[in-house]
Design a protein around this motif. Structure first.
Motif, PDB file in Angstrom:
ATOM      1  N   TRP A  80      20.959  34.622  35.186  1.00  0.00           N
ATOM      2  CA  TRP A  80      21.315  34.474  36.596  1.00  0.00           C
ATOM      3  C   TRP A  80      22.679  33.795  36.711  1.00  0.00           C
ATOM      4  O   TRP A  80      22.923  32.769  36.082  1.00  0.00           O
ATOM      5  N   LEU A  81      23.557  34.369  37.538  1.00  0.00           N
ATOM      6  CA  LEU A  81      24.893  33.818  37.759  1.00  0.00           C
ATOM      7  C   LEU A  81      25.071  33.497  39.244  1.00  0.00           C
ATOM      8  O   LEU A  81      24.649  34.271  40.103  1.00  0.00           O
ATOM      9  N   HIS A  82      25.714  32.374  39.528  1.00  0.00           N
ATOM     10  CA  HIS A  82      25.820  31.881  40.896  1.00  0.00           C
ATOM     11  C   HIS A  82      27.264  31.809  41.366  1.00  0.00           C
ATOM     12  O   HIS A  82      28.142  31.325  40.635  1.00  0.00           O
ATOM     13  N   ALA A  83      27.518  32.255  42.592  1.00  0.00           N
ATOM     14  CA  ALA A  83      28.782  31.964  43.262  1.00  0.00           C
ATOM     15  C   ALA A  83      28.753  30.511  43.732  1.00  0.00           C
ATOM     16  O   ALA A  83      27.709  29.844  43.702  1.00  0.00           O
ATOM     17  N   ALA A  84      29.890  30.014  44.183  1.00  0.00           N
ATOM     18  CA  ALA A  84      29.965  28.615  44.624  1.00  0.00           C
ATOM     19  C   ALA A  84      29.027  28.347  45.798  1.00  0.00           C
ATOM     20  O   ALA A  84      28.431  27.267  45.896  1.00  0.00           O
ATOM     21  N   LEU A  85      28.875  29.319  46.693  1.00  0.00           N
ATOM     22  CA  LEU A  85      27.958  29.206  47.829  1.00  0.00           C
ATOM     23  C   LEU A  85      26.979  30.373  47.793  1.00  0.00           C
ATOM     24  O   LEU A  85      27.380  31.519  47.530  1.00  0.00           O
ATOM     25  N   VAL A 213      23.177  36.528  41.347  1.00  0.00           N
ATOM     26  CA  VAL A 213      23.161  37.920  40.891  1.00  0.00           C
ATOM     27  C   VAL A 213      22.755  37.905  39.427  1.00  0.00           C
ATOM     28  O   VAL A 213      22.811  36.867  38.761  1.00  0.00           O
ATOM     29  N   ALA A 214      22.305  39.054  38.944  1.00  0.00           N
ATOM     30  CA  ALA A 214      21.971  39.180  37.518  1.00  0.00           C
ATOM     31  C   ALA A 214      23.218  39.588  36.750  1.00  0.00           C
ATOM     32  O   ALA A 214      23.942  40.504  37.169  1.00  0.00           O
ATOM     33  N   LYS A 215      23.498  38.899  35.658  1.00  0.00           N
ATOM     34  CA  LYS A 215      24.679  39.211  34.856  1.00  0.00           C
ATOM     35  C   LYS A 215      24.641  40.668  34.403  1.00  0.00           C
ATOM     36  O   LYS A 215      23.639  41.133  33.860  1.00  0.00           O
ATOM     37  N   GLY A 216      25.718  41.377  34.665  1.00  0.00           N
ATOM     38  CA  GLY A 216      25.799  42.781  34.296  1.00  0.00           C
ATOM     39  C   GLY A 216      25.264  43.725  35.339  1.00  0.00           C
ATOM     40  O   GLY A 216      25.475  44.930  35.257  1.00  0.00           O
ATOM     41  N   GLY A 217      24.540  43.201  36.328  1.00  0.00           N
ATOM     42  CA  GLY A 217      23.979  44.040  37.382  1.00  0.00           C
ATOM     43  C   GLY A 217      22.475  43.926  37.459  1.00  0.00           C
ATOM     44  O   GLY A 217      21.800  43.437  36.542  1.00  0.00           O
ATOM     45  N   SER A 218      21.925  44.395  38.576  1.00  0.00           N
ATOM     46  CA  SER A 218      20.479  44.306  38.798  1.00  0.00           C
ATOM     47  C   SER A 218      19.675  45.083  37.769  1.00  0.00           C
ATOM     48  O   SER A 218      18.492  44.800  37.551  1.00  0.00           O
ATOM     49  N   LEU A 341      32.384  37.626  42.359  1.00  0.00           N
ATOM     50  CA  LEU A 341      32.704  36.206  42.466  1.00  0.00           C
ATOM     51  C   LEU A 341      31.950  35.411  41.401  1.00  0.00           C
ATOM     52  O   LEU A 341      32.446  34.404  40.889  1.00  0.00           O
ATOM     53  N   ALA A 342      30.730  35.847  41.086  1.00  0.00           N
ATOM     54  CA  ALA A 342      29.928  35.170  40.065  1.00  0.00           C
ATOM     55  C   ALA A 342      30.000  35.871  38.720  1.00  0.00           C
ATOM     56  O   ALA A 342      29.829  35.238  37.676  1.00  0.00           O
ATOM     57  N   ASP A 343      30.235  37.171  38.745  1.00  0.00           N
ATOM     58  CA  ASP A 343      30.175  37.977  37.518  1.00  0.00           C
ATOM     59  C   ASP A 343      31.391  38.890  37.428  1.00  0.00           C
ATOM     60  O   ASP A 343      31.328  40.072  37.788  1.00  0.00           O
ATOM     61  N   PRO A 344      32.529  38.363  36.955  1.00  0.00           N
ATOM     62  CA  PRO A 344      33.745  39.186  36.868  1.00  0.00           C
ATOM     63  C   PRO A 344      33.603  40.409  35.963  1.00  0.00           C
ATOM     64  O   PRO A 344      34.415  41.332  36.052  1.00  0.00           O
ATOM     65  N   SER A 345      32.565  40.434  35.108  1.00  0.00           N
ATOM     66  CA  SER A 345      32.399  41.572  34.193  1.00  0.00           C
ATOM     67  C   SER A 345      32.054  42.858  34.930  1.00  0.00           C
ATOM     68  O   SER A 345      32.109  43.934  34.330  1.00  0.00           O
ATOM     69  N   ARG A 346      31.718  42.778  36.193  1.00  0.00           N
ATOM     70  CA  ARG A 346      31.341  43.979  36.946  1.00  0.00           C
ATOM     71  C   ARG A 346      32.534  44.891  37.250  1.00  0.00           C
ATOM     72  O   ARG A 346      32.349  46.010  37.723  1.00  0.00           O
ATOM     73  N   LYS A 351      40.065  42.983  39.593  1.00  0.00           N
ATOM     74  CA  LYS A 351      39.457  43.871  40.591  1.00  0.00           C
ATOM     75  C   LYS A 351      38.084  43.324  40.988  1.00  0.00           C
ATOM     76  O   LYS A 351      37.541  42.410  40.359  1.00  0.00           O
ATOM     77  N   HIS A 352      37.503  43.924  42.038  1.00  0.00           N
ATOM     78  CA  HIS A 352      36.224  43.444  42.533  1.00  0.00           C
ATOM     79  C   HIS A 352      35.338  44.606  42.975  1.00  0.00           C
ATOM     80  O   HIS A 352      35.826  45.671  43.367  1.00  0.00           O
ATOM     81  N   VAL A 353      34.029  44.361  42.905  1.00  0.00           N
ATOM     82  CA  VAL A 353      33.063  45.246  43.565  1.00  0.00           C
ATOM     83  C   VAL A 353      32.517  44.490  44.779  1.00  0.00           C
ATOM     84  O   VAL A 353      32.429  43.261  44.783  1.00  0.00           O
TER      85      VAL A 353
END
Length: 472
Positions: A80-85, A213-218, A341-346, A351-353
């Motif tokens: 599990w990965l967390h954003a700041a908020l 979010v789950a690392k790498g995606g749901s 924001l929590a998982d840049p590997s996405r 870039k961002h999703v």
């Protein structure tokens, strides 16, 4: 002969299979699609290297799930990965309310007139949050609650409609709007029975565990469950569509992670669920972005989830229009998630999703893209300039991707009236059916929608009692 066959490899079906395999029963899962996951999948929907979650992305109920927390899913890659908020809710004046891990920070964001009221609402339950989640998510109770006093107190607060709670507890619209948005996550009308409990559970989950979010995606959630099941001796078969019970191997029990109407059709139960109602759908857009969303307010730039309303009346109107009419809201209430924001590997570096969805009528066949982007631009001017690619999905696409989403209803049944509590029908044994060896474990059963596995966990209890009784 197998002890149990599970139809559907979503989080609930996989959880039910794991719970049975952990107790020594032989289990096989059959999934119609060529990959597992149900509402917890991850795909490259837009551009190479951009990993999107087609349905669920943030998981406040997943990290709070007693079922998941009792399994060693971290050994199988779930992180599990967390954003700041956990969540932010911006307003037209450039400010935002927040749902923070801190009760104090959350309360302060509502302003001085509602800060104390919010503290008084949530703080009595936080010291016993773990037990409360277990008792609440195990309803209807198969055994005595661990903390009946706290559960009863929660019921007194949670059973009234959220519209009543908001008017009684809060004076200003910042608190009302954020709480209304929490209820809207299950597409529940704000005036419905027990909708206060929905909002309160989401708030408590943020304070107790966050909205990660789950690392790498749901897909990581589904993959971890499947890997654990295989280590326990269970089997998963994909690309295997089931149209009737005879399509399945012999078993002592059949467990369906499907819609009630599909179960009735496959198992030959006739009109057993003829009165089951499906609710509003969603129109969702997944974005590949050249940079982060340029929110005007600072708080949404740090939040994993952003609710775009803005006011409680706007949210109520959007929900009513989607649920009670045949047209989409002109100004939809949006739930948006910023996984990178929590998982840049996405996404590729820099870039961002991002995804956003608004509620629309069941089976609606229109295009909400422009309305969604106008709403986001309202609070993030310049958003459209950062779009590299988009992938859209409305009710027809959702129904096609997942047979449980009848008419595009991602909650697998309307979360309104008594059906919010009594799913899929009035019964003390909601996971059992009129066929003694057939059970249902989808989110059409308690505790309802969300990636938490608790419907599968609860159904598995009914199944293993049946297996032990028939063995005796």
């Amino acid at each position: 002969m197998l002890d149990a066959v599970v139809v559907g490899a979503g989080p609930n079906g996989l959880t039910a299979a794991v719970e049975l395999a952990r107790r020594g029963f032989s289990v096989a899962v059959f999934e119609a699609k060529d990959t597992i996951g149900g509402g917890a999948r991850t795909e490259e929907l837009t551009l190479p290297g951009f990993r999107h979650d087609p349905c669920s992305a943030a998981h406040p109920l997943g990290i709070s799930s007693p079922a998941f927390n009792a399994m060693p899913l971290d050994r199988y890659g779930l992180e599990w990965l967390h954003a700041a908020l956990p969540m932010a809710h911006p307003f037209d004046d450039g400010t935002a309310a927040v749902l923070s891990r801190s009760v104090g920070e959350t309360a302060s964001s509502f302003g001085p007139r509602d800060a104390g009221a919010y503290r008084r609402l949530v703080t009595p339950f936080l010291p016993k949050a773990e037990t409360l989640f277990r008792d609440f998510m195990s309803l209807p109770l198969s055994s005595l609650p661990r903390d009946p006093v706290t559960l009863a107190r929660f019921g007194l607060v949670g059973l009234p409609p959220s519209s009543w709670l908001m008017e009684r507890r809060f004076q200003d619209d910042k608190a009302k709007a954020l709480f209304a948005g929490l209820v809207a996550h299950v597409i529940a009308p704000l005036g419905g029975l027990a909708t206060s409990a929905v909002g309160l559970v989401f708030a408590l989950a943020a304070h107790a565990h966050g909205w990660p979010v789950a690392k790498g995606g749901s897909q990581s959630i589904s993959d971890a469950l499947a890997a654990y099941l295989k280590d326990l001796g269970g089997a998963v078969h994909t690309d295997y569509e089931v149209k009737r019970l005879d399509d399945l191997p012999p078993a002592r029990a059949y467990v369906f992670d499907t819609s009630p109407t599909a179960l009735a059709r496959i198992a030959g139960l006739g009109n057993a669920y003829a009165n089951y109602r499906y609710g509003a759908s969603v129109f969702k857009v997944d974005y590949a972005l050249d940079g982060p969303v340029p929110w005007t307010a600072e708080e949404p730039r740090r939040a994993g989830t952003v609710q775009v309303g803005p006011g409680s009346r706007d949210i109520a109107t959007a929900l009513h229009t989607a649920s009670r009419t045949d047209h989409a809201p002109e100004n939809p209430f949006l739930i948006t998630v910023q996984p990178t924001l929590a998982d840049p590997s996405r996404a590729p570096e820099g870039k961002h999703v991002f995804w956003a969805y608004g509620h629309v009528p069941n089976g609606w066949n229109g295009d909400l893209t422009d309305a969604i982007e106008r709403q986001v631009e309202r609070f993030a001017p310049g958003f459209r300039d950062r779009i590299l690619a988009r992938a859209t999905a409305g009710p027809p696409e959702y129904a096609s991707r997942n047979a449980n989403y009848v008419g595009g209803d991602i909650a697998c049944g309307a979360a309104s009236g008594l059906q919010l509590l009594l799913r899929p029908k009035l019964s003390l044994f909601p996971y059992a059916t009129s066929h003694p060896a057939v059970f249902i474990c989808s989110s059409a059963t308690p505790p309802g929608p969300g990636v938490h596995g608790m419907s599968g966990h609860n159904a598995a209890k009914a199944v293993w009692r049946h297996l032990r009784a028939t063995a005796a």
